[in-house]
Design a protein around this motif. Structure first.
Motif, PDB file in Angstrom:
ATOM      1  N   GLU A 131       1.044  -1.154   0.028  1.00 34.01           N
ATOM      2  CA  GLU A 131       0.065  -0.173  -0.157  1.00 34.01           C
ATOM      3  C   GLU A 131       0.714   1.365   0.040  1.00 34.01           C
ATOM      4  O   GLU A 131       0.752   2.598  -1.114  1.00 34.01           O
ATOM      5  CB  GLU A 131      -0.960  -0.179   1.250  1.00 34.01           C
ATOM      6  N   ARG A 132       2.392   1.166   0.750  1.00 35.47           N
ATOM      7  CA  ARG A 132       2.867   2.525   0.793  1.00 35.47           C
ATOM      8  C   ARG A 132       3.362   2.717  -0.827  1.00 35.47           C
ATOM      9  O   ARG A 132       3.498   3.671  -1.075  1.00 35.47           O
ATOM     10  CB  ARG A 132       3.540   2.512   1.892  1.00 35.47           C
ATOM     11  N   GLY A 133       3.777   1.666  -0.899  1.00 35.24           N
ATOM     12  CA  GLY A 133       4.805   1.827  -2.237  1.00 35.24           C
ATOM     13  C   GLY A 133       3.595   1.725  -3.183  1.00 35.24           C
ATOM     14  O   GLY A 133       4.299   2.224  -4.549  1.00 35.24           O
ATOM     15  N   LEU A 134       2.440   1.889  -3.372  1.00 42.10           N
ATOM     16  CA  LEU A 134       2.550   1.822  -4.638  1.00 42.10           C
ATOM     17  C   LEU A 134       1.747   3.795  -4.674  1.00 42.10           C
ATOM     18  O   LEU A 134       1.634   3.802  -6.112  1.00 42.10           O
ATOM     19  CB  LEU A 134       0.389   1.131  -4.302  1.00 42.10           C
ATOM     20  N   ASP A 135       1.878   4.194  -3.661  1.00 40.53           N
ATOM     21  CA  ASP A 135       1.895   5.542  -3.272  1.00 40.53           C
ATOM     22  C   ASP A 135       3.086   6.468  -4.041  1.00 40.53           C
ATOM     23  O   ASP A 135       2.841   7.228  -5.411  1.00 40.53           O
ATOM     24  CB  ASP A 135       1.540   6.176  -2.065  1.00 40.53           C
ATOM     25  N   PHE A 136       3.899   5.196  -3.797  1.00 43.25           N
ATOM     26  CA  PHE A 136       5.330   6.105  -4.960  1.00 43.25           C
ATOM     27  C   PHE A 136       5.626   5.626  -6.231  1.00 43.25           C
ATOM     28  O   PHE A 136       5.546   6.575  -6.713  1.00 43.25           O
ATOM     29  CB  PHE A 136       6.430   5.693  -4.171  1.00 43.25           C
ATOM     30  N   VAL A 137       4.617   4.888  -6.397  1.00 44.65           N
ATOM     31  CA  VAL A 137       4.760   4.462  -8.086  1.00 44.65           C
ATOM     32  C   VAL A 137       3.522   4.860  -9.016  1.00 44.65           C
ATOM     33  O   VAL A 137       4.131   5.586  -9.996  1.00 44.65           O
ATOM     34  CB  VAL A 137       4.157   3.035  -8.241  1.00 44.65           C
ATOM     35  N   GLY A 138       2.341   5.459  -8.000  1.00 46.31           N
ATOM     36  CA  GLY A 138       1.525   7.051  -8.559  1.00 46.31           C
ATOM     37  C   GLY A 138       2.230   7.847  -9.045  1.00 46.31           C
ATOM     38  O   GLY A 138       2.025   8.410 -10.126  1.00 46.31           O
ATOM     39  N   LYS A 139       3.375   8.426  -8.166  1.00 48.73           N
ATOM     40  CA  LYS A 139       3.621   9.621  -8.579  1.00 48.73           C
ATOM     41  C   LYS A 139       4.419   9.286  -9.348  1.00 48.73           C
ATOM     42  O   LYS A 139       5.147  10.317 -10.026  1.00 48.73           O
ATOM     43  CB  LYS A 139       4.950   9.849  -6.914  1.00 48.73           C
ATOM     44  N   ALA A 140       5.469   8.546  -9.271  1.00 48.12           N
ATOM     45  CA  ALA A 140       6.564   8.115 -10.509  1.00 48.12           C
ATOM     46  C   ALA A 140       5.771   8.280 -11.659  1.00 48.12           C
ATOM     47  O   ALA A 140       6.219   8.384 -12.354  1.00 48.12           O
ATOM     48  CB  ALA A 140       6.969   6.579 -10.266  1.00 48.12           C
ATOM     49  N   ILE A 141       4.449   7.689 -11.957  1.00 47.42           N
ATOM     50  CA  ILE A 141       4.174   7.213 -12.826  1.00 47.42           C
ATOM     51  C   ILE A 141       3.355   8.936 -13.488  1.00 47.42           C
ATOM     52  O   ILE A 141       3.739   8.941 -14.770  1.00 47.42           O
ATOM     53  CB  ILE A 141       2.877   5.884 -13.198  1.00 47.42           C
ATOM     54  N   ASP A 142       3.137   9.944 -12.497  1.00 44.55           N
ATOM     55  CA  ASP A 142       2.818  10.859 -12.610  1.00 44.55           C
ATOM     56  C   ASP A 142       3.676  11.487 -13.818  1.00 44.55           C
ATOM     57  O   ASP A 142       4.104  12.712 -14.513  1.00 44.55           O
ATOM     58  CB  ASP A 142       2.036  11.719 -11.778  1.00 44.55           C
ATOM     59  N   GLU A 143       5.636  11.068 -12.807  1.00 42.07           N
ATOM     60  CA  GLU A 143       6.497  11.778 -14.039  1.00 42.07           C
ATOM     61  C   GLU A 143       6.377  12.036 -15.154  1.00 42.07           C
ATOM     62  O   GLU A 143       7.326  13.042 -16.164  1.00 42.07           O
ATOM     63  CB  GLU A 143       7.860  11.414 -12.900  1.00 42.07           C
ATOM     64  N   GLU A 144       6.064  10.646 -15.395  1.00 36.43           N
ATOM     65  CA  GLU A 144       5.480  10.434 -17.087  1.00 36.43           C
ATOM     66  C   GLU A 144       7.074  10.863 -18.028  1.00 36.43           C
ATOM     67  O   GLU A 144       7.222  11.764 -18.931  1.00 36.43           O
ATOM     68  CB  GLU A 144       5.072  11.345 -17.845  1.00 36.43           C
ATOM     69  N   ARG A 145       8.474  10.153 -17.579  1.00 44.18           N
ATOM     70  CA  ARG A 145       9.367  10.423 -18.229  1.00 44.18           C
ATOM     71  C   ARG A 145      10.077  10.111 -19.508  1.00 44.18           C
ATOM     72  O   ARG A 145       9.113   8.839 -20.148  1.00 44.18           O
ATOM     73  CB  ARG A 145      10.465   9.938 -17.185  1.00 44.18           C
ATOM     74  N   ARG A 146      10.360  11.000 -20.579  1.00 43.45           N
ATOM     75  CA  ARG A 146      10.206  10.689 -22.260  1.00 43.45           C
ATOM     76  C   ARG A 146      11.742  11.377 -22.566  1.00 43.45           C
ATOM     77  O   ARG A 146      12.361  11.316 -21.887  1.00 43.45           O
ATOM     78  CB  ARG A 146       9.457  11.183 -23.211  1.00 43.45           C
ATOM     79  N   PHE A 147      11.672  10.943 -23.682  1.00 44.82           N
ATOM     80  CA  PHE A 147      12.797  11.118 -24.523  1.00 44.82           C
ATOM     81  C   PHE A 147      12.989  11.404 -26.011  1.00 44.82           C
ATOM     82  O   PHE A 147      11.337  10.702 -26.012  1.00 44.82           O
ATOM     83  CB  PHE A 147      13.833  10.952 -24.754  1.00 44.82           C
ATOM     84  N   ILE A 148      13.244  12.311 -26.465  1.00 43.73           N
ATOM     85  CA  ILE A 148      12.632  12.640 -28.143  1.00 43.73           C
ATOM     86  C   ILE A 148      13.767  12.119 -28.944  1.00 43.73           C
ATOM     87  O   ILE A 148      15.185  11.606 -28.894  1.00 43.73           O
ATOM     88  CB  ILE A 148      13.429  14.290 -28.283  1.00 43.73           C
ATOM     89  N   ARG A 149      12.615  11.228 -30.077  1.00 44.54           N
ATOM     90  CA  ARG A 149      12.738  10.659 -30.946  1.00 44.54           C
ATOM     91  C   ARG A 149      13.092  10.783 -32.196  1.00 44.54           C
ATOM     92  O   ARG A 149      11.503  10.916 -32.779  1.00 44.54           O
ATOM     93  CB  ARG A 149      12.417   8.798 -30.444  1.00 44.54           C
ATOM     94  N   SER A 150      14.058  10.817 -32.653  1.00 43.61           N
ATOM     95  CA  SER A 150      13.807  11.391 -33.864  1.00 43.61           C
ATOM     96  C   SER A 150      13.671  10.335 -35.885  1.00 43.61           C
ATOM     97  O   SER A 150      14.636   9.289 -35.445  1.00 43.61           O
ATOM     98  CB  SER A 150      15.325  12.135 -34.621  1.00 43.61           C
ATOM     99  N   GLU A 151      12.232  10.502 -35.708  1.00 44.26           N
ATOM    100  CA  GLU A 151      12.229   9.283 -37.049  1.00 44.26           C
ATOM    101  C   GLU A 151      12.211  10.318 -38.558  1.00 44.26           C
ATOM    102  O   GLU A 151      11.733  10.598 -38.897  1.00 44.26           O
ATOM    103  CB  GLU A 151      10.554   8.645 -36.818  1.00 44.26           C
ATOM    104  N   GLY A 152      12.906   9.220 -39.330  1.00 43.69           N
ATOM    105  CA  GLY A 152      13.800  10.409 -40.601  1.00 43.69           C
ATOM    106  C   GLY A 152      12.983   9.212 -41.684  1.00 43.69           C
ATOM    107  O   GLY A 152      12.871   8.122 -42.060  1.00 43.69           O
ATOM    108  N   GLU A 153      12.377  10.192 -43.000  1.00 41.07           N
ATOM    109  CA  GLU A 153      11.730   9.238 -44.414  1.00 41.07           C
ATOM    110  C   GLU A 153      11.755   9.985 -45.306  1.00 41.07           C
ATOM    111  O   GLU A 153      12.256  11.088 -45.018  1.00 41.07           O
ATOM    112  CB  GLU A 153      10.203   8.930 -43.384  1.00 41.07           C
TER     113      GLU A 153
END
Length: 479
Positions: free
Chosen positions: A51-73
């Motif tokens: 129960e305690r760990g899931l609280d921090f999992v929810g906060k980690a999901i809210d961070e929405e970490r990402r990186f920029i990916r380039s696609e060429g065509e």
């Protein structure tokens, strides 16, 4: 109101009616109920940890970490909407895309062009770890919730009754053999606090897995069971505690619960007597068709009670009027308090609405900041690409200058060697050095000769092309 509550009220009313109207009786025999049920004991330490760990999992999901990916065509020039540095560099390496002849002063229009699209990619290692953690939590909890729920929601009861009731003018012989088996009983399951907490955990995990981020991550490869703890998993508070929960679940030993099955024998003669009296009365009424008459008597009794109340009210029963007056005074006295409560509720509603507006504003600001960060990252990527091109050009210029200096150094060495050998006969060592310089100068001269030849050829071709296009243009003007 639940079904169990309604049935219990009926049973209580039946017990009271039987107790009031059938006290003068003699009975022989007994009625016993043998019940079998399960008692589940759960060690809630692992439940608290999840129960305690899931609280921090929810906060980690809210961070929405990402990186920029380039696609060429490579696309036809008609479909190209934006040209970038990568497009020009790619076109410089693929001259076959330029098939249209143009004048030297006109712009170059290729048939195809390389386009780059920058997309947000959420499939980072940290987000993929969160998906692995949620699936691990779901498997861990489900493996324990199902047997706990099955045990606590089951019931088995066997009723053996053999009674003889004597009312003097009426006798009842009762023989009952009843087996009651129940499974997945919601009411029994609601009495188990641990099962309810586990159900809430599963609902929370399902909610997290249904978020757009987790739905997107379900389409990519899952991380291995043994994870690699990168800087984010070590330093970020939310991810660090999520990793701690993951390690706790993998290292947990045992079931975390125990189930004990018990049996008990109860004496239920009074309840059996009450139910059997009700059944016998039902047979009595139905067999003699007394329903209409009894219904009329009940209606007559109800009307008499209503008339009695009306007479008491008309005669001005002091006690009854006093009660009404007291209730009216209480309502009048409580009216200011009620009005104050209304005002308090109104203020709380306004505060709640303001809080919702502030939350929406904060959410919009957060989205704006995220958008600005994405744009900043995109601009940084462009500047980084420009810096790489500038560095490459600088390296090329440096190599050109270095080659030129090496050539000049060789020429100086050759001149010094010639001057040294003009005045005396060279030795074997001096001759070998002179021969090496000769070969090196030969390579340099040959390279420059080839370069000059290519430049002369290109210049001649360009001059011829100008003459041809110039004559065609003059003929067109004359026509």
């Amino acid at each position: 109101m639940s079904e169990q509550t309604n049935l219990y009220k009926i049973l209580q009313s039946l017990r009271q009616a039987v107790g009031d109207g059938y006290r003068e009786l003699t009975k022989e025999g007994s009625a016993t109920l043998n019940v079998s049920y399960a008692k589940c004991t759960v060690d809630d330490k692992w439940i608290v940890a999840i129960e305690r760990g899931l609280d921090f999992v929810g906060k980690a999901i809210d961070e929405e970490r990402r990186f920029i990916r380039s696609e060429g065509e490579v696309q036809p020039i008609e479909k190209v909407k934006r040209i970038s540095k990568e497009s020009i560099q790619h076109l410089a390496r693929h001259g076959e895309f330029i098939s249209r002849e143009t004048n030297f002063d006109d712009n170059i229009v290729p048939d195809k062009l390389y386009t780059v699209e920058r997309l947000n990619d959420y499939a980072t290692y940290e987000n993929r770890f969160l998906y692995r953690l949620l699936t691990t939590v779901k498997s861990f909890v489900s493996a324990r919730y199902e047997p706990i729920a099955k045990a606590t929601s089951s019931f088995s009861g066997k009723l053996d009754a053999n009674l003889q009731l004597d009312f003097g003018v009426r006798k009842l012989n009762i023989a009952i053999d009843l087996l009651d088996e129940r499974q997945n009983d919601d009411y029994l399951l609601s009495l188990c606090d641990a099962a309810e907490r586990l159900a809430n955990i599963l609902r929370t995990v399902d909610f997290y897995l249904s978020t757009p981020l987790m739905v997107e991550l379900s389409k990519v490869d899952m991380v291995q069971t043994v994870i690699t703890k990168n800087n984010v998993l070590k330093m970020d508070k939310n991810f660090k505690l999520a990793v701690a929960l993951y390690d706790y679940l993998l290292s947990y030993e045992g079931d975390g619960y125990s189930v004990e099955y018990s049996t008990q024998t109860l004496e239920v003669s009074e309840d059996v007597e009450a139910l059997c009296l009700l059944l016998s009365f039902s047979d009595y009424v139905n067999a003699l068709e007394l329903s209409d008459g009894l219904a009329s008597e009940c209606e007559k009794e109800r009307r008499e009670q209503l008339e009695q109340l009306k007479r008491r009210f008309a005669e001005g029963d002091g006690a009854y009027l006093l009660v009404l007056q007291q209730r009216s005074e209480l309502l009048d006295a409580a009216e200011p308090q009620i009005e104050q409560l209304k005002q308090t509720l109104s203020v709380q509603i306004q505060q709640t609405e303001q809080t919702q507006e502030q939350l929406q504003s904060v959410l919009a600001e957060k989205q704006s900041i995220l958008q600005k960060c994405a744009e900043a990252i995109s601009g940084y990527s462009d500047r980084l690409a420009q810096s790489k091109i500038l560095l490459q050009n600088t390296i090329t210029e440096f190599e050109t200058v270095q080659n030129k200096l090496q050539e000049e150094n060789l020429l100086l060495k050759a001149q010094l060697a010639v001057l040294a050998t003009d005045k005396k006969t060279p030795t074997k060592k001096e001759f070998d050095e002179l021969e090496g310089l000769y070969n090196a100068l030969g390579r340099i001269v040959k390279k420059k000769w080839k370069s000059a030849k290519a430049n002369i050829r290109n210049q001649a071709r360009d001059d011829l092309k100008k003459q041809i296009f110039g004559k065609s243009k003059d003929n067109g003007d004359k026509q």
